[in-house]
Design a protein around this motif. Structure first.
Motif, short mmCIF file in Angstrom:
data_model
loop_
_atom_site.label_atom_id
_atom_site.label_comp_id
_atom_site.label_asym_id
_atom_site.label_seq_id
_atom_site.Cartn_x
_atom_site.Cartn_y
_atom_site.Cartn_z
N ALA A 12 -3.05 -7.81 3.99
CA ALA A 12 -4.30 -7.36 3.46
C ALA A 12 -3.81 -6.11 2.38
O ALA A 12 -4.42 -5.57 1.67
N GLU A 13 -3.70 -5.27 3.67
CA GLU A 13 -3.69 -4.07 3.10
C GLU A 13 -2.93 -3.17 1.96
O GLU A 13 -3.07 -3.12 1.28
N LYS A 14 -1.37 -3.99 2.47
CA LYS A 14 -0.86 -3.57 1.34
C LYS A 14 -0.87 -4.69 0.30
O LYS A 14 -0.41 -3.72 -1.04
N SER A 15 -1.71 -6.10 -0.15
CA SER A 15 -1.46 -6.64 -0.98
C SER A 15 -2.88 -5.12 -1.88
O SER A 15 -2.52 -5.47 -2.99
N LEU A 16 -3.63 -4.79 -1.12
CA LEU A 16 -4.58 -4.26 -2.02
C LEU A 16 -3.64 -2.92 -2.63
O LEU A 16 -4.42 -2.45 -3.77
N THR A 17 -3.21 -2.22 -2.08
CA THR A 17 -2.43 -0.69 -2.33
C THR A 17 -1.54 -1.75 -3.76
O THR A 17 -1.46 -0.82 -4.81
N LEU B 38 -4.02 -8.34 8.46
CA LEU B 38 -4.80 -6.83 7.84
C LEU B 38 -4.04 -6.08 7.82
O LEU B 38 -3.77 -5.60 6.41
N TYR B 39 -2.90 -6.14 7.61
CA TYR B 39 -1.31 -5.25 7.13
C TYR B 39 -1.35 -5.75 6.11
O TYR B 39 -0.96 -4.73 5.45
N ARG C 84 -4.14 -2.23 -6.70
CA ARG C 84 -4.23 -1.07 -7.13
C ARG C 84 -3.49 -0.18 -7.93
O ARG C 84 -3.40 0.03 -8.70
#
Length: 77
Positions: free
Chosen positions: A49-54, A46-47, A57
């Motif tokens: 994926a969140e880091k990759s998304l940020t 999860l973390y 973006r």
């Protein structure tokens, strides 16, 4: 070798944990360890994926729609 960690639990969680341990003959430590081991990989994913998304973006690269991706890969039969 193993390390020790202290964890504070809400009273109701603590009571449920110890009731489960008493009913099953296992230790509360067994269930704490099992819960952590089973969910740690999910949390890591999860973390990441969140880091990759940020990061994506922030890059300013426009995302592709699924339809655009299918066309780009030649899968739009």
């Amino acid at each position: 070798m193993s390390k020790q960690a202290a964890v504070r639990l809400p009273d109701d969680t603590y009571d449920r944990l110890h009731a489960l341990a008493a009913r099953t003959g296992r230790t509360a430590t067994f269930y704490i360890r099992q819960a952590i081991e089973e969910h740690l990989e999910d949390l890591e994913d999860l973390y990441l994926a969140e880091k990759s998304l940020t990061s994506h973006r922030a890059s300013g690269v426009k995302p592709l729609s699924l339809g655009d991706l299918d066309r780009e890969l030649g899968l739009d039969n």
